[in-house]
Design an enzyme around this catalytic site. Structure first.
Site, PDB file in Angstrom:
ATOM      1  N   LYS A 170      -7.356   7.895   0.683  1.00 14.73           N
ATOM      2  CA  LYS A 170      -7.437   9.018   1.632  1.00 14.73           C
ATOM      3  C   LYS A 170      -6.032   9.561   1.879  1.00 14.73           C
ATOM      4  O   LYS A 170      -5.213   8.922   2.539  1.00 14.73           O
ATOM      5  CB  LYS A 170      -8.062   8.602   2.971  1.00 14.73           C
ATOM      6  CG  LYS A 170      -8.440   9.831   3.785  1.00 14.73           C
ATOM      7  CD  LYS A 170      -8.083   9.749   5.235  1.00 14.73           C
ATOM      8  CE  LYS A 170      -6.865  10.269   5.822  1.00 14.73           C
ATOM      9  NZ  LYS A 170      -6.553  11.671   5.831  1.00 14.73           N
TER      10      LYS A 170
ATOM     11  N   GLU B 250       3.270   0.149   5.579  1.00 19.22           N
ATOM     12  CA  GLU B 250       4.631   0.671   5.359  1.00 19.22           C
ATOM     13  C   GLU B 250       4.841   1.741   6.421  1.00 19.22           C
ATOM     14  O   GLU B 250       4.185   2.786   6.379  1.00 19.22           O
ATOM     15  CB  GLU B 250       4.755   1.312   3.971  1.00 19.22           C
ATOM     16  CG  GLU B 250       4.626   0.356   2.815  1.00 19.22           C
ATOM     17  CD  GLU B 250       5.821  -0.548   2.630  1.00 19.22           C
ATOM     18  OE1 GLU B 250       6.822  -0.400   3.363  1.00 19.22           O
ATOM     19  OE2 GLU B 250       5.744  -1.426   1.763  1.00 19.22           O
TER      20      GLU B 250
ATOM     21  N   CYS C  93      10.892   8.013   5.151  1.00 22.92           N
ATOM     22  CA  CYS C  93      10.891   6.827   6.015  1.00 22.92           C
ATOM     23  C   CYS C  93      12.244   6.125   5.970  1.00 22.92           C
ATOM     24  O   CYS C  93      12.633   5.468   6.915  1.00 22.92           O
ATOM     25  CB  CYS C  93       9.779   5.880   5.567  1.00 22.92           C
ATOM     26  SG  CYS C  93       9.846   5.532   3.812  1.00 22.92           S
TER      27      CYS C  93
ATOM     28  N   GLU D 184      12.180   7.554  15.762  1.00 16.42           N
ATOM     29  CA  GLU D 184      12.162   8.229  14.461  1.00 16.42           C
ATOM     30  C   GLU D 184      11.866   9.722  14.653  1.00 16.42           C
ATOM     31  O   GLU D 184      10.848  10.081  15.244  1.00 16.42           O
ATOM     32  CB  GLU D 184      11.089   7.604  13.572  1.00 16.42           C
ATOM     33  CG  GLU D 184      11.112   8.148  12.163  1.00 16.42           C
ATOM     34  CD  GLU D 184      10.000   7.580  11.286  1.00 16.42           C
ATOM     35  OE1 GLU D 184       8.850   7.518  11.745  1.00 16.42           O
ATOM     36  OE2 GLU D 184      10.294   7.216  10.143  1.00 16.42           O
TER      37      GLU D 184
HETATM   38  P1  NAP Z   1       0.538   9.393  10.201  1.00 15.81           P
HETATM   39  O1  NAP Z   1       0.282  10.504  11.119  1.00 15.81           O
HETATM   40  O2  NAP Z   1       0.582   8.012  10.731  1.00 15.81           O
HETATM   41  O3  NAP Z   1      -0.557   9.525   9.051  1.00 15.81           O
HETATM   42  C1  NAP Z   1      -0.564   8.662   7.935  1.00 15.81           C
HETATM   43  C2  NAP Z   1      -1.950   8.655   7.346  1.00 15.81           C
HETATM   44  O4  NAP Z   1      -2.847   8.024   8.273  1.00 15.81           O
HETATM   45  C3  NAP Z   1      -2.528  10.044   7.080  1.00 15.81           C
HETATM   46  O5  NAP Z   1      -3.324  10.023   5.924  1.00 15.81           O
HETATM   47  C4  NAP Z   1      -3.394  10.255   8.311  1.00 15.81           C
HETATM   48  O6  NAP Z   1      -4.387  11.204   8.105  1.00 15.81           O
HETATM   49  C5  NAP Z   1      -3.967   8.871   8.483  1.00 15.81           C
HETATM   50  N1  NAP Z   1      -4.518   8.583   9.811  1.00 15.81           N
HETATM   51  C6  NAP Z   1      -4.272   9.204  10.984  1.00 15.81           C
HETATM   52  N2  NAP Z   1      -4.988   8.634  11.983  1.00 15.81           N
HETATM   53  C7  NAP Z   1      -5.698   7.632  11.425  1.00 15.81           C
HETATM   54  C8  NAP Z   1      -6.618   6.666  11.935  1.00 15.81           C
HETATM   55  N3  NAP Z   1      -6.945   6.615  13.225  1.00 15.81           N
HETATM   56  N4  NAP Z   1      -7.144   5.774  11.083  1.00 15.81           N
HETATM   57  C9  NAP Z   1      -6.815   5.789   9.780  1.00 15.81           C
HETATM   58  N5  NAP Z   1      -5.966   6.682   9.233  1.00 15.81           N
HETATM   59  C10 NAP Z   1      -5.406   7.593  10.047  1.00 15.81           C
HETATM   60  O7  NAP Z   1       1.912   9.575   9.419  1.00 15.81           O
HETATM   61  P2  NAP Z   1       2.460  10.901   8.738  1.00 15.81           P
HETATM   62  O8  NAP Z   1       2.902  11.807   9.838  1.00 15.81           O
HETATM   63  O9  NAP Z   1       1.490  11.391   7.721  1.00 15.81           O
HETATM   64  O10 NAP Z   1       3.728  10.355   7.932  1.00 15.81           O
HETATM   65  C11 NAP Z   1       4.965  10.173   8.502  1.00 15.81           C
HETATM   66  C12 NAP Z   1       5.214   8.714   8.813  1.00 15.81           C
HETATM   67  O11 NAP Z   1       5.037   7.930   7.630  1.00 15.81           O
HETATM   68  C13 NAP Z   1       6.618   8.445   9.272  1.00 15.81           C
HETATM   69  O12 NAP Z   1       6.611   7.602  10.380  1.00 15.81           O
HETATM   70  C14 NAP Z   1       7.269   7.747   8.083  1.00 15.81           C
HETATM   71  O13 NAP Z   1       8.339   6.908   8.406  1.00 15.81           O
HETATM   72  C15 NAP Z   1       6.113   7.004   7.516  1.00 15.81           C
HETATM   73  N6  NAP Z   1       6.356   6.701   6.096  1.00 15.81           N
HETATM   74  C16 NAP Z   1       6.634   5.409   5.750  1.00 15.81           C
HETATM   75  C17 NAP Z   1       6.914   5.096   4.427  1.00 15.81           C
HETATM   76  C18 NAP Z   1       7.210   3.680   4.016  1.00 15.81           C
HETATM   77  O14 NAP Z   1       7.090   3.386   2.822  1.00 15.81           O
HETATM   78  N7  NAP Z   1       7.609   2.789   4.921  1.00 15.81           N
HETATM   79  C19 NAP Z   1       6.912   6.101   3.458  1.00 15.81           C
HETATM   80  C20 NAP Z   1       6.638   7.399   3.851  1.00 15.81           C
HETATM   81  C21 NAP Z   1       6.352   7.688   5.181  1.00 15.81           C
HETATM   82  P3  NAP Z   1      -4.171  12.714   8.684  1.00 15.81           P
HETATM   83  O15 NAP Z   1      -2.885  13.206   8.132  1.00 15.81           O
HETATM   84  O16 NAP Z   1      -5.331  13.395   8.118  1.00 15.81           O
HETATM   85  O17 NAP Z   1      -4.160  12.588  10.168  1.00 15.81           O
END
Ligand code: NAP
Length: 495
Positions: A178, A253, A287, A388
């Site tokens: 997803k 992650e 990230c 962050e």
């Molecule tokens: P996010 O809002 O947490 O969303 C991540 C994923 O989770 C998306 O596919 C999102 O779908 C989904 N999601 C949201 N609510 C959910 C729920 N209740 N249950 C299951 N899945 C759910 O993060 P983002 O804004 O897309 O990405 C930015 C973050 O990712 C930053 O904090 C960054 O540091 C982190 N990141 C970490 C790494 C690593 O390898 N450590 C790499 C890249 C990014 P929707 O978008 O459809 O809501």
């Protein structure tokens, strides 16, 4: 909306609409215009996808394949991704606004994950144990877990999907992927490639929709054996709690607030470049962004002057243009979040050395651009140093000596990455040992590889991706006992 492309989801080898027939719009962050319609899947679609993945795990060709055959399929997939890399990169840029220069390189690198884990698939060996029971033979097998739910964020959708899918499939699992609602198109195009190289139907399913709807439904589904999640810390905690309720395997992650530490014995020109690539590459939406720049007091002013002078040369504009160096922010909520942190930092007393607001320049058109920003006078207790931002916003924090650099560097809840700039070998080893981060870079920054384990200390995550560690995240060990005794002992007589 005639030039808007309509996508379908991939479930059980079929291209399907969401069961309710709904779609949502995906926006190009450079033009601010809708360019694609994506199926808005919900609970029912999550159930269909998990059922398809379960069926493919238990019946049909996939469970009959040898690890060598799975590896061969993965390598074929790598070849096909290499062939389609340019087209996939263009879809990513249209959807997430990252630079074509970066996404082009990234997509050309993605096949390596499929080659590496394709090669590893048939090298995961069990062991024969010199067991301490007479006339018994004991060995171990490493088996797949079952159905893996992979959830990815919007910043590097296909790269991060490869980090999960390559080891999960090499291990023999089936997958429901997803992607983020903001960048779903590339993962749907990716699904077609699995089909084209001959993965059996249901082995890889890609469903789309909102995280709190279909994402939550997938993580709650009892048919999912393992969740592998990349995203923000708050969502990560929710996913972890949901997984815990059913004792699912979960790897996470998450975010970071990584220190990039510059000592006065560094090669200053290189360190300036490293500091800039740490925060302004990918518009800070990574990230591993080196969002806290710790600079030794004795070189602080000179270093900041050089950094600002270099950062000011960055060319903003259309991410599809090869010479653009800083692109737009991917999503509207993220744009608003970054702007709110600029206000928070100013209110906390940080000094704006560069940028500090929206980028309103002709070359930015109607896109969601933020000026690359450098704050000085930051202390590590400020929110701008602890939280962050996920944008092109650098906080510069001075330090006196190694001890203080370590203290400040480690004094956040995160532990994803850290950088150290020094010419002293002793200092390089000491800092690498004492920094509490999953990746430490010395005299470089942002290097990642399919071979190098990647993951977070502290609240930056659970588990590891990449390298040989990663495939174990998708396997479980079975103990097999066999007796070759001629007589089974009397169960009422203890020996
Ligand atoms: P996010 O809002 O947490 O969303 C991540 C994923 O989770 C998306 O596919 C999102 O779908 C989904 N999601 C949201 N609510 C959910 C729920 N209740 N249950 C299951 N899945 C759910 O993060 P983002 O804004 O897309 O990405 C930015 C973050 O990712 C930053 O904090 C960054 O540091 C982190 N990141 C970490 C790494 C690593 O390898 N450590 C790499 C890249 C990014 P929707 O978008 O459809 O809501």
């Amino acid at each position: 909306m005639s030039d808007v492309k309509t996508y379908k989801m991939m479930i059980g080898g079929e291209w399907v609409d969401a069961s309710g027939g709904d779609t949502f719009e995906s926006m190009n962050p450079f033009t601010g215009k809708t360019w694609a319609l994506i199926p808005k899947g919900g609970k029912e679609d999550a159930g269909r996808a998990v059922a398809a993945a379960r069926k493919a795990f238990e019946t049909g060709e996939w469970p009959k394949m040898t690890a060598t055959q799975r590896g061969h399929l993965l390598r074929k997939l790598g070849d096909l991704i290499a062939e389609k890399a340019d087209a996939l990169a263009q879809t990513e840029v249209r959807d997430n606004g990252k630079l074509i220069a970066e996404m082009g390189m990234q997509l050309k690198y993605v096949p390596q994950w499929y080659y590496y884990f394709g090669g590893l698939a048939d090298k995961i060996e069990g062991a024969v144990t010199p067991i301490d029971k007479a006339e018994h033979f004991h060995y171990t097998r490493h088996e797949p877990l079952g159905v893996v739910c992979a959830i990815t964020p919007w910043n590097s959708p296909l790269l991060l999907a490869a980090w999960k899918l390559a080891p999960a499939l090499a291990a023999g699992n089936t997958v429901v992927l997803k992607p983020s609602e903001f960048t779903s198109a590339s993962s749907l195009e990716y699904a077609a490639l699995f089909e084209e190289v001959g993965f059996p139907p249901g082995v890889v399913n890609v469903v789309t929709g909102y995280g709190h709807e279909i994402g939550a439904a997938l993580t709650e589904h009892p048919g999912v054996d393992k969740i592998t999640f990349t995203g923000g810390p708050e969502t990560g905690k929710r996913v972890y709690a949901t997984g815990a309720a059913q004792l699912k395997r979960v790897s996470l992650e998450l975010g970071g607030k990584s220190p990039n530490i510059v000592f006065d014995d560094c090669d200053m020109e290189n360190a300036v470049k490293g500091a800039i690539s740490g925060i302004f590459a990918a518009t800070g939406q990574t990230c591993i962004a080196g969002s806290r720049l710790l600079v030794q007091q004795s070189i602080h002013d000179e270093f900041v002057d050089k950094l600002v002078a270099f950062a000011k040369t960055a060319k903003m504009g259309d991410p599809m243009s090869m010479d653009t160096q800083v692109g737009p922010v991917t999503t509207v909520p993220q744009y608003e979040k970054i702007l709110s942190y600029l206000d928070i930092a100013k209110d906390e007393g940080a000094e704006v050395r560069m940028g500090g607001g929206k980028a309103v320049r002709p070359e930015c058109g109607d896109g969601y651009f933020v000026e690359p920003t450098v704050f000085t006078g930051v202390n590590n207790r400020m929110r701008i140093a602890q939280e962050e931002v996920f944008g092109p916003v650098l906080s510069v924090i001075p330090f006196k000596d190694e001890e203080e650099a370590l203290h400040i560097g480690n004094d956040v809840v995160y532990g994803l990455a850290a950088g150290v700039w020094t010419q002293s070998m002793r200092r390089a080893f000491t800092m690498s040992e004492k920094l509490r981060a999953g990746s430490v870079w010395v005299n470089t920054y942002r290097a990642v590889s399919y071979m190098a384990p990647f993951g977070g200390f502290k609240q930056s995550g659970v588990g590891r991706e990449n390298g040989q560690d990663a495939i174990r995240e998708y396997m479980q060990t079975k103990s097999v006992w066999m007796s070759y005794a001629t007589e089974t002992p009397n169960p009422f007589v203890m020996r």
